[in-house]
Scaffold this motif. Structure first.
Motif, mmCIF file in Angstrom:
data_model
loop_
_atom_site.group_PDB
_atom_site.id
_atom_site.type_symbol
_atom_site.label_atom_id
_atom_site.label_comp_id
_atom_site.label_asym_id
_atom_site.label_seq_id
_atom_site.Cartn_x
_atom_site.Cartn_y
_atom_site.Cartn_z
ATOM 1 N N ILE A 198 49.092 -2.288 -23.630
ATOM 2 C CA ILE A 198 49.401 -1.436 -24.777
ATOM 3 C C ILE A 198 49.404 -2.264 -26.060
ATOM 4 O O ILE A 198 49.949 -3.374 -26.093
ATOM 5 N N GLU A 219 46.378 2.083 -24.481
ATOM 6 C CA GLU A 219 46.764 2.901 -25.639
ATOM 7 C C GLU A 219 47.009 2.020 -26.853
ATOM 8 O O GLU A 219 47.390 0.846 -26.711
ATOM 9 N N TYR A 221 49.189 2.370 -30.378
ATOM 10 C CA TYR A 221 50.163 3.143 -31.148
ATOM 11 C C TYR A 221 50.175 2.604 -32.586
ATOM 12 O O TYR A 221 50.441 1.416 -32.799
ATOM 13 N N ASP A 249 56.455 7.239 -23.130
ATOM 14 C CA ASP A 249 55.340 6.823 -22.277
ATOM 15 C C ASP A 249 55.728 5.638 -21.396
ATOM 16 O O ASP A 249 55.389 5.591 -20.202
#
Length: 277
Positions: A198, A219, A221, A249
């Protein structure tokens, strides 16, 4: 009642950065600045109320870390001993995310294990005559796991955290940095295919026309929901809902990893053998 989350001093990256700078203080002006920063830091920490963070109410905490981050960046711009190369302001968000995720996971009965420096990213059989394993490590902003394992090397056993989620927290990510981080994610998943990689960043500096879902990063963010060029003109505040989604998440990833349905015969009842929620 579950025990509260107790952060490890060694993993408080910003606190340790600040303490180190204050220990090296050699004049009154610098000492006074350190005392002012410490007061601001203590006030910011007071806004991190575990009971609210545990249930996903991050509004006050995000507002507090945003104000403290703005203050820290002003300090960096004004005082050379706190310049950006020293990772003073850059260490704030990794520590904040470590604190809030630790609180949220512990409150849900998933006490996590963390590592930052020297996190393991790849394990392979050694090609030398002595045999054994080669272990590659990398400094990460945050690595989350649920257990530690031992591996036998030539000089004895080595204990390591099995990475479930590897996380990099940046001020900005451009295309070159993105490509490098994607390679890091690919290396991690060679040994730990179930792990997640991430990225968390304040802003981005690359085209949104490309499809990044085909890479190894799970992902990205974007905490200010801005590209860098927009932030230079008028910076938006840190967005609470992005932090909330990140926390949700991560909790879900850990929850799924914490439970299995036992023997394959048990899984036959639902007809799914591998990805069982």
């Amino acid at each position: 009642m579950r025990p509260p989350f107790m952060p490890e001093d060694a993993l408080l990256s910003h606190r340790n950065n600040l303490l180190q700078k204050c220990r090296l203080s050699q004049d009154r002006d610098h000492q006074a600045l350190c005392q002012e920063i410490d007061r601001k830091y203590t006030a910011y920490l007071a806004a991190l109320v575990p009971e609210r963070i545990a249930v996903g109410d991050l509004g006050a905490a995000v507002a507090a870390v945003g104000s403290y981050l703005d203050f820290a960046k002003e300090v960096e711009a004004t005082f050379s001993r706190f310049n950006w190369r020293s990772d003073f302001a850059a260490s704030i968000l990794p520590e904040f995310i470590y604190r809030t995720l630790g609180i949220a996971l512990t409150a849900r009965g998933f006490p996590p294990l963390f590592s930052t420096r020297d996190s393991i990213v790849e394990v392979s059989l050694s090609g030398t005559a002595g045999g054994g394993w080669d272990v590659r490590r990398k400094n990460q902003d945050l690595c989350i796991g649920l257990r530690r394992e031992k591996i036998v090397r030539q000089n004895g056993e080595e204990l390591f955290l099995v990475p479930l989620i590897a996380m990099e927290v940046k001020t900005n990510i451009d295309i070159n940095k993105l490509n490098g981080l994607d390679y890091s994610a690919e290396r991690l998943k060679r040994t730990f295919p179930a792990s997640k990689y991430i990225l968390v960043t304040e802003t981005i500096d690359f085209s949104l026309d490309q499809n990044y879902a085909s890479g190894s990063i799970d992902e990205i963010y974007t905490l200010r929901k801005q590209v860098r060029s927009q932030a230079r003109r008028e910076k938006k505040p840190l967005e609470v809902d992005v932090f909330t989604q990140l926390q949700s998440d991560v909790v879900e990833i850990v929850r799924r990893a914490s439970f299995t349905m036992g023997h394959v015969y048990d899984r036959l009842e639902i007809g799914k053998l591998i990805s069982v929620e």
